[in-house]
Design an enzyme around this catalytic site. Structure first.
Site, mmCIF file in Angstrom:
data_model
loop_
_atom_site.group_PDB
_atom_site.id
_atom_site.type_symbol
_atom_site.label_atom_id
_atom_site.label_comp_id
_atom_site.label_asym_id
_atom_site.label_seq_id
_atom_site.Cartn_x
_atom_site.Cartn_y
_atom_site.Cartn_z
ATOM 1 N N TYR A 56 0.797 -1.220 0.000
ATOM 2 C CA TYR A 56 0.000 0.000 0.000
ATOM 3 C C TYR A 56 0.835 1.279 0.000
ATOM 4 C CZ TYR A 56 -3.334 -3.496 1.620
ATOM 5 O OH TYR A 56 -4.104 -4.627 1.746
ATOM 6 N N ASP A 176 1.383 -2.487 16.668
ATOM 7 C CA ASP A 176 2.167 -3.274 15.715
ATOM 8 C C ASP A 176 3.663 -3.151 16.006
ATOM 9 O OD1 ASP A 176 2.379 -5.121 13.700
ATOM 10 O OD2 ASP A 176 2.376 -3.654 12.080
#
Length: 407
Positions: A56, A176
């Site tokens: 992305y 994350d």
């Protein structure tokens, strides 16, 4: 390898430290500056090359032509998030907006800093101008095959918990934490990068299944939608274990496989360990089917030195309520000595026993990172170009978390 983490982004949030030459042509830190309020034209930057690509996004090194006088010119990283990616357009737009919003709100030495946003003349994509770092910990361990000493692991761990303590104090959960998202400057400063999945903590439900699989806490593995900053502490413990051994310590392939690996490391969870999850209505079926004993000392005692087992035990707990906080993990050293948190004694053994933590500038791998200066007539000054020592592998064995437009 995909260094920017759960959103499937590029190799790193940034790939070279923001630097400028001093009077004798040596690298120095660029001064602190405010985030630009309005988008900067992309024409203000000279692209020097890709630092990495993901599903992305792409991160590129760029020369910032705006800096005046010429001696203040610097290298930056420009992270471009593609906002036209099939059916994910709106999700990506929301994720990009959230990331920029959070980046604007943070200011800490151990958290990657955004300098502004940029825009092209006809461009629907999102461009974030960021600090630059040399590489991430995943590249250092896997591609460069650097084996860190315990002293070096302590240095990097200390910086990681400093950054986490700041984020958690600001009510931000990163969601994350993993080696790919922990970036290093040329001076050995660790910076927590990729806030694409980060959220301000709320008492309500958030998106389940966050964090990359190998670093996913047990409560996330059973689908919990109500979780706390303790998921970052779990991930930090897994990262430290990986730095100690030089290999991933919980490389599962599925959620069930991941839970099995955790049980083989920590021992099977007790009824008391699982009670908070059961009380919240989350299924814990199969987690006690086989009785496995505690294996953490066998794996880490020899490699990690005195205190590593107690330290990792404080971070890696089945019950998130029993994990240390970032502040607790920092207890027992320097100014944090004796503040009275339960973690202080065990943490102090890790920080203070031999081998002691090295200083940032003493990290051995820094000697392999060099600067190269070339003349640039167009800038009438020395353009700084950095020799990068990593490859740009696109495929990582690490499981990724897709971007989400939910909380």
């Amino acid at each position: 390898m995909d260094a920017s983490g759960g959103s499937g982004d590029a190799k790193a949030d940034a790939t070279e430290e923001s630097i400028q030459p001093d009077a004798i042509g040596q690298p120095t830190h660029a001064g602190s500056e405010q985030l630009d309020d309005d988008p900067v034209p992309l024409s203000c930057f000279t692209i020097l090359g890709d630092a990495g690509r993901g599903s992305y996004s792409v991160v590129q090194r760029a020369y910032d032509n705006r800096a005046q006088p010429a001696t203040q010119s610097r290298i930056v990283a420009i992270k471009t998030l593609y906002l036209s990616y099939g059916d994910s357009n709106e999700e990506l737009r929301v994720a990009a907006t959230r990331e920029v919003s959070l980046l604007r709100s943070v200011e800490h030495e151990n958290v990657l800093r955004a300098l502004g946003v940029a825009a092209g003349p006809i461009d629907e994509n999102f461009h974030i101008i960021m600090e630059c770092c040399v590489k991430d910990l995943a590249v250092l361990i896997e591609e460069d095959e650097v084996r860190l000493s315990v002293s070096e692991v302590k240095c990097l761990s200390w910086q990681l918990f400093q950054g986490l303590r700041y984020l958690h104090t600001q009510n931000i959960i990163h969601r994350d934490i993993k080696p790919d998202n922990l970036l290093l400057t040329a001076r050995g400063t660790l910076k927590i990068g990729d806030l694409g999945l980060a959220r301000c903590h709320s008492t309500g439900s958030m998106t389940p299944g966050m964090a990359t699989l190998w670093y996913r806490a047990p409560e996330l593995l059973v689908g919990a939608a109500e979780y706390t900053s303790a998921i970052d502490i779990w991930a930090a413990g897994v990262v430290i274990g990986e730095l100690i051994l030089g290999i991933p310590i919980l490389p599962g392939e599925t959620d069930a496989d991941q839970l099995d690996l955790i049980a083989k490391l920590l021992g099977s969870p007790t009824d008391r360990d699982l009670q908070p999850l059961r009380d919240a209505g989350y299924p814990c079926r199969g987690m006690q089917d086989s009785l496995v004993t505690w294996n953490l000392p066998d794996r880490f005692a020899e490699a990690g030195g005195k205190g590593i087992v107690a330290f990792l035990t404080g971070l890696l707990q089945w019950d998130s309520n029993n994990r240390w906080t970032a502040s607790g993990a920092l207890q027992g050293r320097g100014a944090l000595q004796g503040r009275g948190e339960p973690a202080a004694e065990d943490a102090a053994v890790w920080w203070n026993k031999q081998p002691v933590m090295c200083r940032e500038e003493e990290l051995s791998f820094l000697s392999d990172w060099s600067y190269v200066y070339i003349s640039s007539a167009s800038h009438k000054s020395s353009m700084i170009v950095v020799r990068f020592l990593f490859s740009s592998a696109a495929n990582s064995p690490r499981q990724e978390t897709p971007p989400s437009s939910t909380g």
